[in-house]
Design an enzyme around this catalytic site. Sequence first.
Site, PDB file in Angstrom:
ATOM      1  N   LEU A 144      12.500  16.755  15.304  1.00  0.00           N
ATOM      2  CA  LEU A 144      12.593  18.211  14.790  1.00  0.00           C
ATOM      3  C   LEU A 144      11.360  17.898  13.674  1.00  0.00           C
ATOM      4  CD1 LEU A 144      16.245  18.281  13.418  1.00  0.00           C
ATOM      5  CD2 LEU A 144      14.987  19.796  14.912  1.00  0.00           C
TER       6      LEU A 144
ATOM      7  N   ARG B 134       2.445   1.714  -3.135  1.00  0.00           N
ATOM      8  CA  ARG B 134       1.582   2.116  -4.339  1.00  0.00           C
ATOM      9  C   ARG B 134       1.242   3.596  -4.368  1.00  0.00           C
ATOM     10  NH1 ARG B 134      -2.816  -2.002  -4.615  1.00  0.00           N
ATOM     11  NH2 ARG B 134      -1.472  -3.514  -4.814  1.00  0.00           N
TER      12      ARG B 134
ATOM     13  N   HIS C 201       0.961  -1.084  -0.084  1.00  0.00           N
ATOM     14  CA  HIS C 201       0.028  -0.056   0.066  1.00  0.00           C
ATOM     15  C   HIS C 201       0.861   1.299  -0.033  1.00  0.00           C
ATOM     16  CE1 HIS C 201      -3.243   2.873   0.967  1.00  0.00           C
ATOM     17  NE2 HIS C 201      -2.464   3.218   1.927  1.00  0.00           N
TER      18      HIS C 201
ATOM     19  N   LEU D 104      10.995   4.489  13.470  1.00  0.00           N
ATOM     20  CA  LEU D 104      11.264   4.021  14.909  1.00  0.00           C
ATOM     21  C   LEU D 104      11.254   2.427  14.804  1.00  0.00           C
ATOM     22  CD1 LEU D 104       8.990   5.742  17.186  1.00  0.00           C
ATOM     23  CD2 LEU D 104      11.452   5.672  17.150  1.00  0.00           C
TER      24      LEU D 104
END
Lengths: 395, 222
Positions: free
Chosen positions: A295, A180, A177, A357
């Site tokens: 940031l 795409r 997904h 992460l």
Amino acid sequence: MDQTGPHTWPSYLLCAATLIVMGIAGVDAWVIAASGLVWIGSIWILTLRPPPPQVAPQQDPFRTDKMSELIEFSGTPILLVDHGRISVANRAARKLLGKHIVGQDMRVAFRHPEAIRLLDKQNGGFTQIVGLVRRRDVWRMNRKVLSDNLSVVELLNQTAEVDIARAHTDFVANASHELRTPLASIIGYVETLQESDTKVAEATKHKFLSTILAEANRLQSLVSDLMSLSRIEAEKHEQPRERVDLKPLIETASRDAAGLERVPRLTFNLAAGLTVLGDQRQLEQLVRNLVDNALKYGGPDGAVNVSLSRTDNDEALISVADQGEGIPAEHIPHLTRRFYRTDPGRSRASGGTGLGLAIVKHIVERHRGRLDIASQQGQGTVVSARIPLVDGKAS
Amino acid sequence: MNEHTVKAFDEDITRLRGLIAEMGGLSELSIHEALDALIRGDEELAAGVIKRDKKIDALEAEVDKLAIRIIALRAPMADDLREVIAALKIAGVVERIGDYSKNIAKRVSDIEDRKKFEPLTLLAAMGEVASEMVHDVLTAYAARDPVLAKEVIATDEKVDAFYNSIFRNVVSYMVENPATISSAAQLLFIARNIERIGDHATNVAEMVHFAATGFYPPDEDS
């Protein structure tokens, strides 16, 4: 001789007494001698016969008390079903199904129709049951028939395995997904540019091209993130051997991540002389990802503090703190999941891949460290990684 | 429960409880599958639910027969009598729960265009709560646990609240989309069925409480 069974001396006594009585009664001596011979002979033969083999008290191989001792402390729930009733349930089974099941009909413990079908079968087997105890849990039920009425039922929890399988398919679905979406907009814009050859104004064309470029860049960073993730996963089990001095590494990596514009927002608080065994490039990536996140989500002008210190447990503590709006507590456990987003719209707009992460977590794990995320809503988020120091044990 | 001098009596009671648990398991699965079939529009699954109801009925007949036999032959007293009476009544109620699931399954094919039907998701959530109630009450029955039974009784409020909100939701949906009225009306019936399942689960919970303690739980909302 005790083993010959009944004592033999009364028989001889009786024999002797009878013969004497016969003698007194005046029976012919030959007859007395003959009958005495037959009598004594038969007693003698009787006593000579080997004692019948000692029949041990019928030892049932499946004595339930023995069995229950055997299975009591097993971690897997195991039950013994006798004549359709549960005669023994080990500790794990009682914990899973409740204390009341012992002595009850087996259908009271397993009322799921699949389970009952298995329990009713002539010969054992296994079946997979969804929602045996709680909804959506998955158990594999094994049944082995021991004798006519006795069978053992073993339950294996497969909920975790099914979850992992689902996580895999989810990952593939998510990844395709995510790949795409940028592709779709690239194709769309390119087609528009191709078809309407002259009608598009120069300014619009420029806008289209920059969108295409941005999407292509996003695709590129997504692919490179996916690749680094799989590389880190592949070498997960080998601990890195390079000695890395953290302070200069963190400084350069943070500046890299911030770029010229955002560097002024960084503040540093780094202790010198901390060396860990690590992979230089991966550690740089870890710092880059953390600083970039801070940031990005720490408000437009919020300061980001990068600190490095030594913990009491001889670990290097790298922590990155922002002053953003924080993360709601319910999201925190899921943050390191791939493609997990707290707010899909915003993070996609800021160009995140949803893998940052996850990569950080894998890098920290490979370095035998620990990742902590603490967040206070309205005050900001602190992400800290602890990595064991190289001279930890020596000093 | 203490063991009886007449071992056959113990066996009868155990078998009775086993039969009820089996019925409960079947109707629990029926609720699940009926709701699944409803959400996904899976008519094959719905047909399976309708077929299963026959089996539940047969089991109910068996429970009836066994309970009457126990009363006739063993003349149970005190908690044994309560146990048998409760079993007899619970069997009737569980059979009704199976019937409601069957009703839901029967309406699966009457609902058109389910992709755009928002109230369906609400129904799924409501069904989840109701089937949870049935699950818990059967566990309470198996464990003779009056505390869990009381918890089930308390949950019924949730189902009723769901029912009211679904009713309003569906009615306003009908007003907005008159083309879907016939499907939406079916949803109302289904919601009603689920609400009844919740009520029946409450009934069973009361009987479990009765069988365990000898009195019905005090009515809290009156």
